[in-house]
Write an enzyme that holds these catalytic residues in place. Structure first.
Site, short mmCIF file in Angstrom:
data_model
loop_
_atom_site.label_atom_id
_atom_site.label_comp_id
_atom_site.label_asym_id
_atom_site.label_seq_id
_atom_site.Cartn_x
_atom_site.Cartn_y
_atom_site.Cartn_z
N THR A 16 0.84 -1.21 0.00
CA THR A 16 0.00 0.00 0.00
C THR A 16 0.87 1.25 0.00
O THR A 16 0.58 2.23 -0.70
CB THR A 16 -0.95 -0.01 1.22
OG1 THR A 16 -1.76 -1.18 1.13
CG2 THR A 16 -1.83 1.23 1.27
N LYS A 37 -7.65 -1.13 -6.17
CA LYS A 37 -7.54 -2.15 -5.10
C LYS A 37 -8.80 -3.01 -5.19
O LYS A 37 -9.76 -2.81 -4.44
CB LYS A 37 -7.42 -1.44 -3.75
CG LYS A 37 -7.39 -2.36 -2.54
CD LYS A 37 -6.06 -3.04 -2.30
CE LYS A 37 -6.19 -4.10 -1.20
NZ LYS A 37 -4.93 -4.74 -0.85
N SER A 41 -9.48 -6.62 2.27
CA SER A 41 -10.05 -7.10 3.54
C SER A 41 -9.60 -6.14 4.63
O SER A 41 -8.40 -5.97 4.84
CB SER A 41 -9.51 -8.50 3.88
OG SER A 41 -9.73 -9.40 2.84
N GLU A 118 -3.20 -2.93 -6.78
CA GLU A 118 -2.61 -3.57 -5.60
C GLU A 118 -3.32 -4.88 -5.32
O GLU A 118 -4.55 -4.93 -5.24
CB GLU A 118 -2.71 -2.64 -4.36
CG GLU A 118 -2.05 -3.29 -3.13
CD GLU A 118 -2.21 -2.52 -1.83
OE1 GLU A 118 -2.54 -1.31 -1.86
OE2 GLU A 118 -2.02 -3.15 -0.77
N GLY A 119 -2.55 -5.93 -5.15
CA GLY A 119 -3.12 -7.23 -4.80
C GLY A 119 -3.54 -7.26 -3.34
O GLY A 119 -3.74 -6.22 -2.70
N ALA A 120 -3.70 -8.45 -2.81
CA ALA A 120 -3.97 -8.64 -1.38
C ALA A 120 -3.06 -9.78 -0.97
O ALA A 120 -3.03 -10.81 -1.66
CB ALA A 120 -5.43 -9.00 -1.15
N GLY A 121 -2.28 -9.60 0.08
CA GLY A 121 -1.34 -10.64 0.47
C GLY A 121 -0.32 -10.90 -0.63
O GLY A 121 0.08 -9.98 -1.34
N1 ADP Z 1 9.28 1.33 4.76
C1 ADP Z 1 8.64 0.98 5.89
N2 ADP Z 1 9.04 1.48 7.10
C2 ADP Z 1 8.42 1.15 8.23
N3 ADP Z 1 7.36 0.34 8.28
C3 ADP Z 1 6.92 -0.20 7.13
C4 ADP Z 1 7.52 0.09 5.87
N4 ADP Z 1 6.85 -0.58 4.90
C5 ADP Z 1 5.87 -1.26 5.54
N5 ADP Z 1 5.90 -1.04 6.87
C6 ADP Z 1 5.02 -1.58 7.94
O1 ADP Z 1 4.14 -2.52 7.37
C7 ADP Z 1 2.80 -2.09 7.56
C8 ADP Z 1 1.98 -2.50 6.38
O2 ADP Z 1 2.37 -1.76 5.22
P1 ADP Z 1 1.44 -1.81 3.93
O3 ADP Z 1 2.00 -0.90 2.91
O4 ADP Z 1 0.02 -1.57 4.34
O5 ADP Z 1 1.62 -3.34 3.51
P2 ADP Z 1 0.72 -4.27 2.57
O6 ADP Z 1 -0.08 -3.38 1.68
O7 ADP Z 1 1.72 -5.11 1.85
O8 ADP Z 1 -0.14 -5.10 3.49
C9 ADP Z 1 2.87 -0.59 7.79
O9 ADP Z 1 1.78 -0.10 8.54
C10 ADP Z 1 4.18 -0.49 8.57
O10 ADP Z 1 3.95 -0.83 9.92
MG MG Z 2 -2.12 -3.20 1.31
#
Ligand code: ADP
Ligand code: MG
Length: 246
Positions: A16, A37, A41, A118-121
Site C-alpha cells: 500500500t 484495489k 479485507s 494492488e493485490g492482497a497478500g
Molecule cells: N518502509 C517501511 N518502514 C516502516 N514500516 C513499514 C515500511 N513498509 C511497511 N511497513 C510496515 O508494514 C505495515 C503495512 O504496510 P502496507 O504498505 O500496508 O503493507 P501491505 O499493503 O503489503 O499489506 C505498515 O503499517 C508499517 O507498519
Molecule cells: Mg495493502
C-alpha cells in the site's frame, strides 16, 4: 493492460505504501494514475465512517480534499470488513469473488487511467477455491512489481514469488524493498543479491520509517512522501509503464 501490478512476498510488506507513492509520483509527472484495489479485507474509520483501509490511506495523500466514499467506490470492487484472507472474508459475508468482474472493472477504469493495481497478500492467495492472485495478475496482463522485506528470509520469499509469477507468464518488472536499514549488514547483502538472483532490477529502496502505520490514513505527510519519491528509480518505472519497445 497499461500500468503495474503491485504484489509482494506477503501481507504487510509495504504494497500500500508503494502503490500510494507510485500513484502520487505518476500524477506529479502528468500520468492519470489510480490506485486500483479490487480486493480488500479490512476497513478503517475516517471521520466516524468506515472505509476500505488501503484506499483510505492512499486517498489521504492523493485526494485528501476529495470525497473518500466516491474515491473508494471507483477503485474497489470487493471490500470486506474483516482483515482476513479474501476468500474467507467473502465466505463470511455470503459473497463470492468473480475474477471476470475484476477484469471487466479494470478494463473500464483503464480507458481513462493508468492502473496501479494492488493485490492482497502474496501471489498464492486464493480469491476462489481454484483461482489465485497470480491468476488475476496474469489475466490483467500487467507487469508485476514485487514488494519485499529487507531482512532474513527475503531471498527465499522473493525468489519463490518471482518463480511462481514467471510460471504463469507474468513479466516480473522489478523489486521494491520496503523498510531498509542501511546499518543492517544482512539487509545490505540481500539488497544486492535479490536483484542478481532474480535477474530483475530493484526499482526502489524505501527506508524504514519509524512509526509508519498504513491503517492510519493521513499518517504519511506530504513532506515525508516527497522524500520517499527520491528512493525510486523513476526512469526504470517509466520504462516499465511504457512497455517493451515494439
Ligand atoms: N518502509 C517501511 N518502514 C516502516 N514500516 C513499514 C515500511 N513498509 C511497511 N511497513 C510496515 O508494514 C505495515 C503495512 O504496510 P502496507 O504498505 O500496508 O503493507 P501491505 O499493503 O503489503 O499489506 C505498515 O503499517 C508499517 O507498519
Ligand atoms: Mg495493502
Amino acid at each position: 493492460m497499461r500500468g503495474i501490478f503491485i504484489t509482494g512476498t506477503d501481507t504487510g510488506v509495504g504494497k500500500t505504501l508503494v502503490a500510494t507513492l507510485l500513484v502520487r509520483g505518476l500524477l506529479d509527472r502528468g500520468f492519470p494514475a489510480v490506485h486500483f484495489k479490487p480486493v480488500q479485507s479490512g476497513f478503517v474509520a475516517v471521520s466516524g465512517r468506515e472505509y476500505p483501509a488501503d484506499l483510505a490511506f492512499s486517498w489521504s495523500l492523493i485526494e485528501p480534499e476529495g470525497d473518500l466514499a466516491a474515491y473508494c467506490a471507483q477503485r474497489s470492487l470487493y471490500a470486506f470488513r474483516d482483515p482476513i484472507a479474501p476468500d474467507h472474508a467473502a465466505e463470511k459475508e455470503g459473497r463470492g469473488i468473480e475474477p471476470a468482474a475484476i477484469v471487466a472493472r479494470a478494463k473500464k477504469l483503464a480507458k481513462a487511467h493508468l492502473l496501479i493495481t494492488e493485490g492482497a497478500g502474496g501471489v498464492a492467495v486464493p480469491l476462489t477455491a481454484n483461482y489465485l492472485m497470480a491468476d488475476l495478475i496474469a489475466d490483467l496482463g500487467q507487469p508485476a512489481l514485487i514488494v519485499a522485506r529487507p531482512g532474513l528470509g527475503t531471498l527465499n520469499h522473493t525468489h519463490l514469488t518471482v518463480a511462481y509469477l514467471r510460471q504463469r507468464g507474468v513479466t516480473v518488472a522489478g523489486i521494491v524493498i520496503s523498510g531498509y536499514d542501511p546499518n543492517d549488514p544482512i539487509a545490505q547483502r540481500n539488497r544486492k543479491q535479490l536483484s542478481e538472483m532474480n535477474g530483475t532490477p530493484t526499482v526502489g529502496i524505501l527506508p524504514r520509517i519509524i512509526g509508519l502505520d498504513t491503517e492510519r490514513p493521513g499518517w504519511l505527510a506530504g513532506v515525508v512522501a516527497g522524500t520517499l519519491q527520491e528512493k525510486f528509480d523513476w526512469d526504470t518505472i517509466m520504462a516499465i509503464i511504457k512497455g517493451p519497445a515494439r
